[in-house]
Design a protein around this motif. Structure first.
Motif, PDB file in Angstrom:
ATOM      1  N   ALA A   1      69.759  68.748 -61.421  1.00  0.00           N
ATOM      2  CA  ALA A   1      70.317  67.790 -60.542  1.00  0.00           C
ATOM      3  C   ALA A   1      69.386  66.700 -60.045  1.00  0.00           C
ATOM      4  O   ALA A   1      69.663  65.373 -60.086  1.00  0.00           O
ATOM      5  N   SER A   2      68.476  66.976 -59.527  1.00  0.00           N
ATOM      6  CA  SER A   2      67.370  66.132 -58.832  1.00  0.00           C
ATOM      7  C   SER A   2      66.613  65.243 -59.611  1.00  0.00           C
ATOM      8  O   SER A   2      66.025  64.527 -59.404  1.00  0.00           O
ATOM      9  N   SER A   3      66.111  65.844 -60.854  1.00  0.00           N
ATOM     10  CA  SER A   3      65.302  65.275 -61.736  1.00  0.00           C
ATOM     11  C   SER A   3      66.238  64.496 -62.960  1.00  0.00           C
ATOM     12  O   SER A   3      65.562  63.829 -63.487  1.00  0.00           O
ATOM     13  N   ARG A   4      67.606  64.516 -63.033  1.00  0.00           N
ATOM     14  CA  ARG A   4      68.125  64.078 -64.187  1.00  0.00           C
ATOM     15  C   ARG A   4      67.834  62.316 -64.179  1.00  0.00           C
ATOM     16  O   ARG A   4      67.455  61.992 -65.197  1.00  0.00           O
ATOM     17  N   GLU A   5      68.147  61.823 -63.023  1.00  0.00           N
ATOM     18  CA  GLU A   5      67.886  60.436 -63.030  1.00  0.00           C
ATOM     19  C   GLU A   5      66.643  59.833 -63.323  1.00  0.00           C
ATOM     20  O   GLU A   5      66.432  58.868 -64.029  1.00  0.00           O
ATOM     21  N   PHE A   6      65.524  60.492 -62.741  1.00  0.00           N
ATOM     22  CA  PHE A   6      63.964  60.202 -63.093  1.00  0.00           C
ATOM     23  C   PHE A   6      63.742  60.250 -64.567  1.00  0.00           C
ATOM     24  O   PHE A   6      62.889  59.799 -65.233  1.00  0.00           O
ATOM     25  N   GLN A   7      64.196  61.517 -65.006  1.00  0.00           N
ATOM     26  CA  GLN A   7      63.988  61.925 -66.527  1.00  0.00           C
ATOM     27  C   GLN A   7      64.420  60.815 -67.332  1.00  0.00           C
ATOM     28  O   GLN A   7      63.628  60.592 -68.378  1.00  0.00           O
ATOM     29  N   GLN A   8      65.578  60.268 -67.073  1.00  0.00           N
ATOM     30  CA  GLN A   8      66.084  59.228 -67.907  1.00  0.00           C
ATOM     31  C   GLN A   8      65.293  57.841 -67.856  1.00  0.00           C
ATOM     32  O   GLN A   8      65.110  57.039 -68.772  1.00  0.00           O
TER      33      GLN A   8
ATOM     34  N   ARG B   1      61.912  54.212 -70.511  1.00  0.00           N
ATOM     35  CA  ARG B   1      60.705  53.448 -70.610  1.00  0.00           C
ATOM     36  C   ARG B   1      59.742  53.664 -71.459  1.00  0.00           C
ATOM     37  O   ARG B   1      58.981  52.530 -72.338  1.00  0.00           O
ATOM     38  N   TYR B   2      59.468  55.024 -71.735  1.00  0.00           N
ATOM     39  CA  TYR B   2      58.245  55.286 -72.605  1.00  0.00           C
ATOM     40  C   TYR B   2      58.629  56.144 -73.633  1.00  0.00           C
ATOM     41  O   TYR B   2      57.617  56.794 -74.221  1.00  0.00           O
ATOM     42  N   GLY B   3      59.766  56.766 -73.531  1.00  0.00           N
ATOM     43  CA  GLY B   3      60.167  57.624 -74.686  1.00  0.00           C
ATOM     44  C   GLY B   3      59.542  59.163 -74.475  1.00  0.00           C
ATOM     45  O   GLY B   3      59.141  59.845 -75.475  1.00  0.00           O
ATOM     46  N   MET B   4      59.172  59.349 -73.112  1.00  0.00           N
ATOM     47  CA  MET B   4      58.532  60.517 -72.978  1.00  0.00           C
ATOM     48  C   MET B   4      59.598  61.690 -72.807  1.00  0.00           C
ATOM     49  O   MET B   4      60.645  61.482 -72.186  1.00  0.00           O
ATOM     50  N   LEU B   5      59.017  63.084 -73.043  1.00  0.00           N
ATOM     51  CA  LEU B   5      59.915  64.098 -72.641  1.00  0.00           C
ATOM     52  C   LEU B   5      59.008  64.753 -71.424  1.00  0.00           C
ATOM     53  O   LEU B   5      58.038  64.117 -70.780  1.00  0.00           O
ATOM     54  N   ARG B   6      60.026  65.651 -70.732  1.00  0.00           N
ATOM     55  CA  ARG B   6      59.324  66.140 -69.265  1.00  0.00           C
ATOM     56  C   ARG B   6      57.783  66.725 -69.577  1.00  0.00           C
ATOM     57  O   ARG B   6      57.103  66.291 -68.455  1.00  0.00           O
ATOM     58  N   THR B   7      57.575  67.383 -70.536  1.00  0.00           N
ATOM     59  CA  THR B   7      56.182  68.034 -70.577  1.00  0.00           C
ATOM     60  C   THR B   7      55.097  66.830 -70.797  1.00  0.00           C
ATOM     61  O   THR B   7      54.136  67.022 -70.068  1.00  0.00           O
ATOM     62  N   GLU B   8      55.466  65.717 -71.375  1.00  0.00           N
ATOM     63  CA  GLU B   8      54.482  64.734 -71.447  1.00  0.00           C
ATOM     64  C   GLU B   8      54.263  63.842 -70.109  1.00  0.00           C
ATOM     65  O   GLU B   8      53.315  63.445 -69.683  1.00  0.00           O
ATOM     66  N   TRP B   9      55.447  63.554 -69.450  1.00  0.00           N
ATOM     67  CA  TRP B   9      55.286  63.046 -68.285  1.00  0.00           C
ATOM     68  C   TRP B   9      54.413  63.759 -67.137  1.00  0.00           C
ATOM     69  O   TRP B   9      53.713  63.379 -66.334  1.00  0.00           O
ATOM     70  N   ARG B  10      54.472  65.185 -67.302  1.00  0.00           N
ATOM     71  CA  ARG B  10      53.701  66.077 -66.381  1.00  0.00           C
ATOM     72  C   ARG B  10      52.446  65.900 -66.692  1.00  0.00           C
ATOM     73  O   ARG B  10      51.477  66.042 -65.933  1.00  0.00           O
TER      74      ARG B  10
ATOM     75  N   MET C   1      52.076  75.287 -67.060  1.00  0.00           N
ATOM     76  CA  MET C   1      52.704  75.058 -68.283  1.00  0.00           C
ATOM     77  C   MET C   1      52.005  75.848 -69.408  1.00  0.00           C
ATOM     78  O   MET C   1      50.740  76.020 -69.147  1.00  0.00           O
ATOM     79  N   HIS C   2      52.908  76.214 -70.525  1.00  0.00           N
ATOM     80  CA  HIS C   2      52.202  77.075 -71.721  1.00  0.00           C
ATOM     81  C   HIS C   2      51.367  76.184 -72.487  1.00  0.00           C
ATOM     82  O   HIS C   2      51.686  75.055 -72.341  1.00  0.00           O
ATOM     83  N   LYS C   3      50.269  76.696 -73.137  1.00  0.00           N
ATOM     84  CA  LYS C   3      49.252  75.818 -73.788  1.00  0.00           C
ATOM     85  C   LYS C   3      50.089  75.264 -75.003  1.00  0.00           C
ATOM     86  O   LYS C   3      49.470  74.193 -75.352  1.00  0.00           O
ATOM     87  N   THR C   4      50.939  75.817 -75.705  1.00  0.00           N
ATOM     88  CA  THR C   4      51.648  75.253 -76.756  1.00  0.00           C
ATOM     89  C   THR C   4      52.317  74.078 -76.429  1.00  0.00           C
ATOM     90  O   THR C   4      52.204  72.835 -76.882  1.00  0.00           O
ATOM     91  N   LYS C   5      53.070  74.033 -75.149  1.00  0.00           N
ATOM     92  CA  LYS C   5      53.796  72.981 -74.636  1.00  0.00           C
ATOM     93  C   LYS C   5      52.698  71.625 -74.518  1.00  0.00           C
ATOM     94  O   LYS C   5      52.955  70.765 -74.586  1.00  0.00           O
ATOM     95  N   ILE C   6      51.793  72.134 -73.720  1.00  0.00           N
ATOM     96  CA  ILE C   6      50.721  71.144 -73.666  1.00  0.00           C
ATOM     97  C   ILE C   6      50.025  70.480 -74.639  1.00  0.00           C
ATOM     98  O   ILE C   6      49.771  69.265 -74.787  1.00  0.00           O
ATOM     99  N   SER C   7      49.895  71.191 -75.569  1.00  0.00           N
ATOM    100  CA  SER C   7      49.132  70.792 -76.877  1.00  0.00           C
ATOM    101  C   SER C   7      50.167  69.636 -77.625  1.00  0.00           C
ATOM    102  O   SER C   7      49.688  68.615 -78.070  1.00  0.00           O
ATOM    103  N   ARG C   8      51.493  70.317 -77.660  1.00  0.00           N
ATOM    104  CA  ARG C   8      52.286  69.379 -78.059  1.00  0.00           C
ATOM    105  C   ARG C   8      52.516  67.831 -77.410  1.00  0.00           C
ATOM    106  O   ARG C   8      52.592  66.927 -78.103  1.00  0.00           O
TER     107      ARG C   8
END
Length: 149
Positions: free
Chosen positions: A22-29, A34-43, A65-72
């Motif tokens: 609930a708290s991250s939904r608006e920021f995620q949007q 603005r940048y076409g990023m996914l959550r792992t990318e902004w992190r 975060m798991h290394k495969t998510k970071i790698s992607r």
């Protein structure tokens, strides 16, 4: 179905997940629009913006975060010219990651938005509640499972 009186709505992991969503939904949007990023990318972007040059392993340890998510995420951020990779002189298996000028600009923009967003979220609580919430969440995030089996 048997009623075992388990209160899912009061189960702490469920409650924390619901609050996080609930708290991250608006920021995620915002970072998505603005940048076409996914959550792992902004992190990944934020870790590089905050701490400077890091390896993927270092980001994984800091962000849990798991290394495969970071790698992607790194792959996508590199493709979009937000991040550069450079091989370590001493160990060719290690890559150092850093923000490009474009990545730094995106980080600066999103950091300002994140600060305003955080303040707006905390405005829903009074000062003592906000302080207790931050301290409690920090404690929970630093605590391990405590040997639970």
């Amino acid at each position: 179905m048997e009623n075992d009186e388990f209160d899912l709505q009061g189960f702490l992991p469920y409650l924390l997940n619901q609050a996080a969503e609930a708290s991250s939904r608006e920021f995620q949007q915002i970072y998505k629009d603005r940048y076409g990023m996914l959550r792992t990318e902004w992190r990944v972007l934020f870790h590089l913006g905050l701490y400077g040059r890091l390896t993927a392993s270092e980001i994984g340890q800091r962000a849990r975060m798991h290394k495969t998510k970071i790698s992607r995420a790194v792959h996508r951020l590199t493709e979009r010219r937000f991040v550069t990779r450079s091989r370590d002189e001493g160990d060719r298996r290690v890559e150092h990651l850093a923000l490009t000028r474009q990545g730094q600009a995106a980080y600066d923009d999103l950091r300002a938005v994140a600060q305003r967003y955080d303040a707006a979220l905390m405005d829903t609580l009074d000062a003592p509640e906000a302080d207790v919430l931050r301290r409690a969440l920090q404690k929970l995030s630093e605590a391990g499972p405590g040997g639970f089996t």
